[in-house]
Design a protein around this motif. Sequence first.
Motif: not given
Length: 193
Positions: A11-30
């Motif tokens: 829901k945060k991603l859908i609303s465009g929250e960049e912090k949620a995107y950064i969290l997504l990157l940190q959690k799944y990138h590796q």
Amino acid sequence: MDAEENRRLIKKLISGEEKAYILLLQKYHQQLNAYAVTLTHDQSTAQDIVQNVFLKTWKSRKKLNPEFSIRNFLYKCVYNEFLNTYQKNKAVILLNKKYIEYSHEVAVEFDDNMMSKMMDIVNREIKKLPPKCQKVFVLSKKEGLSNSEIADYLDVSIKTVEAQITKAFRILKNELGDKYETILLIIFNKKLV
């Protein structure tokens, strides 16, 4: 990540929250990068695939469904991106093989003067292409930009870029005729004037 955390993140991603995107990157990138390496056996290609998946996820975030697992979605996207990359690479290898075969034929068959005349004819036909089609085609064949780079530069979809390039080749083939088919492969692998 439990179902509720998953829902909140999407829901945060859908609303465009960049912090949620950064969290997504940190959690799944590796994790995704490690998965992509197992598919490609190449670190650089794996990184490109994962980067494309995260960019596409951000661009199409409004289509995400909070009821689906973001983790599963990302893994599926990495796999699909790998398949797309594999198919493109396979096509490029085949095209390069044909290019090498045809370049030898053309080199034997045509002298420099004839090649120069043909390049002039092809360049004239390129200038006759519809404006949007011509712009995409020149960015691809003259400037050497990838379809993705052209799409970003012109702010259009990759499908639009692919369609315009296909349209350009179809028009050129119709205008130039079959006798120029071999020369097109040579010219499009050289810098157009």
